[in-house]
Enzyme design. Structure first.
Site, PDB file in Angstrom:
ATOM      1  N   SER A   1      46.233  24.434  64.453  1.00  0.00           N
ATOM      2  CA  SER A   1      46.114  25.832  63.997  1.00  0.00           C
ATOM      3  C   SER A   1      45.321  26.659  65.026  1.00  0.00           C
ATOM      4  O   SER A   1      44.135  26.402  65.251  1.00  0.00           O
ATOM      5  CB  SER A   1      45.420  25.839  62.632  1.00  0.00           C
ATOM      6  OG  SER A   1      44.668  27.007  62.442  1.00  0.00           O
TER       7      SER A   1
HETATM    8  N1  LIG Z   1      44.354  35.659  60.136  1.00  0.00           N
HETATM    9  C1  LIG Z   1      44.036  34.306  59.732  1.00  0.00           C
HETATM   10  C2  LIG Z   1      45.295  33.464  59.779  1.00  0.00           C
HETATM   11  C3  LIG Z   1      45.086  32.118  59.132  1.00  0.00           C
HETATM   12  C4  LIG Z   1      46.377  31.347  58.966  1.00  0.00           C
HETATM   13  O1  LIG Z   1      47.452  31.932  58.738  1.00  0.00           O
HETATM   14  N2  LIG Z   1      46.281  30.029  59.072  1.00  0.00           N
HETATM   15  C5  LIG Z   1      47.449  29.182  58.869  1.00  0.00           C
HETATM   16  C6  LIG Z   1      47.364  27.972  59.820  1.00  0.00           C
HETATM   17  S1  LIG Z   1      47.461  28.469  61.487  1.00  0.00           S
HETATM   18  C7  LIG Z   1      47.439  28.639  57.448  1.00  0.00           C
HETATM   19  O2  LIG Z   1      46.409  28.274  56.941  1.00  0.00           O
HETATM   20  N3  LIG Z   1      48.613  28.584  56.813  1.00  0.00           N
HETATM   21  C8  LIG Z   1      48.734  28.063  55.500  1.00  0.00           C
HETATM   22  C9  LIG Z   1      49.126  29.098  54.502  1.00  0.00           C
HETATM   23  O3  LIG Z   1      49.207  30.305  54.848  1.00  0.00           O
HETATM   24  O4  LIG Z   1      49.373  28.731  53.361  1.00  0.00           O
HETATM   25  C10 LIG Z   1      42.940  33.742  60.630  1.00  0.00           C
HETATM   26  O5  LIG Z   1      42.757  34.255  61.740  1.00  0.00           O
HETATM   27  O6  LIG Z   1      42.231  32.836  60.197  1.00  0.00           O
END
Ligand SMILES: N[C@@H](CCC(=O)N[C@@H](CS)C(=O)NCC(=O)O)C(=O)O
Length: 216
Positions: free
Chosen positions: A12
């Site tokens: 991530s």
């Molecule tokens: N804007 C957020 C984005 C976080 C994000 O989208 N993380 C993804 C992994 S890269 C996630 O947790 N996805 C799982 C979901 O959205 O359910 C940040 O900078 O932390």
């Protein structure tokens, strides 16, 4: 006082931005892996901590902060030494420029990656060409931002460079031509020279190996 806990997973990019920031300021913290593929971010326990079910997530003294940009700037201000404050400058104008690039990471770079990832997870499919092409719009902006400086805001590295390199290193399934993007190419090389850059490397290459075969 207990150590801060970072919940995340290496592939991530926003997790890697927090890991890089933690290294940059020499933070003593605990890292708890949340396996997204196994759905660990959707458990009742995790949803209580972060209803948005995203990683990274920071736990600090029983309080939670989601979003890598919020986490990184918090860590610098709370745990950074005096020299580390340059990563998130106190001068309001300089800080606004850094904030702008952090929002650029969220709104432009990461959005383009997220659009591609929809074709990769959970079941990989061919990524539409226009989504790969769209990445170059982000690279064009970065080349412009870097026209007169070594870093995204001036000649000193800030948290904006840290957050953006975590995303850019995951977008290079769209190859960067050094002739077309000389400033961006140099900036990537500069960031790779950080003594703690390896923190970003493994996760970025895992993500790239998932995406690249599906882009033509
Ligand atoms: N804007 C957020 C984005 C976080 C994000 O989208 N993380 C993804 C992994 S890269 C996630 O947790 N996805 C799982 C979901 O959205 O359910 C940040 O900078 O932390």
């Amino acid at each position: 006082m207990s150590k801060p806990i970072l919940y995340g997973i290496d592939p991530s990019p926003p997790t890697r931005a927090c890991l890089l920031t933690a290294k940059a300021i020499g933070l003593d913290f605990e890292y708890k892996v949340v396996n997204l593929m196994a759905g660990e971010h959707m458990t009742e326990e995790f949803l209580k901590k972060n209803p948005q079910h995203t990683v990274p997530l920071l736990e600090d003294n029983g309080e939670y902060i989601a979003d890598s940009h919020a986490i990184c700037t918090y860590l610098i201000q709370k745990y950074g030494k005096e020299k580390d404050q340059l990563l998130y400058p106190a001068d309001l104008y300089q800080r606004a420029l850094v904030d702008q690039k952090l929002h650029f990471d969220t709104g432009v770079l990461f959005t383009k990656l997220r659009a591609v990832m929809k074709y990769i997870l959970p079941t990989p499919k061919k990524v539409p060409e226009e989504l790969v092409t769209a990445v170059y719009e982000g690279f064009d902006f970065l080349e412009t931002f870097l026209a007169n400086s070594n870093y995204l805001v001036g000649n000193t590295m800030t948290v904006a460079d840290i957050c953006c390199i975590a995303t850019v290193s995951s977008l290079v399934f769209a190859p960067i031509n050094p002739v077309k993007y000389p400033k961006l190419t140099d900036w990537i090389k500069r960031m790779k020279q950080l003594p703690y850059y390896e923190t970003n490397e493994n996760g970025a290459s895992i993500l790239l190996s998932l995406v690249k075969p599906h882009c033509s």
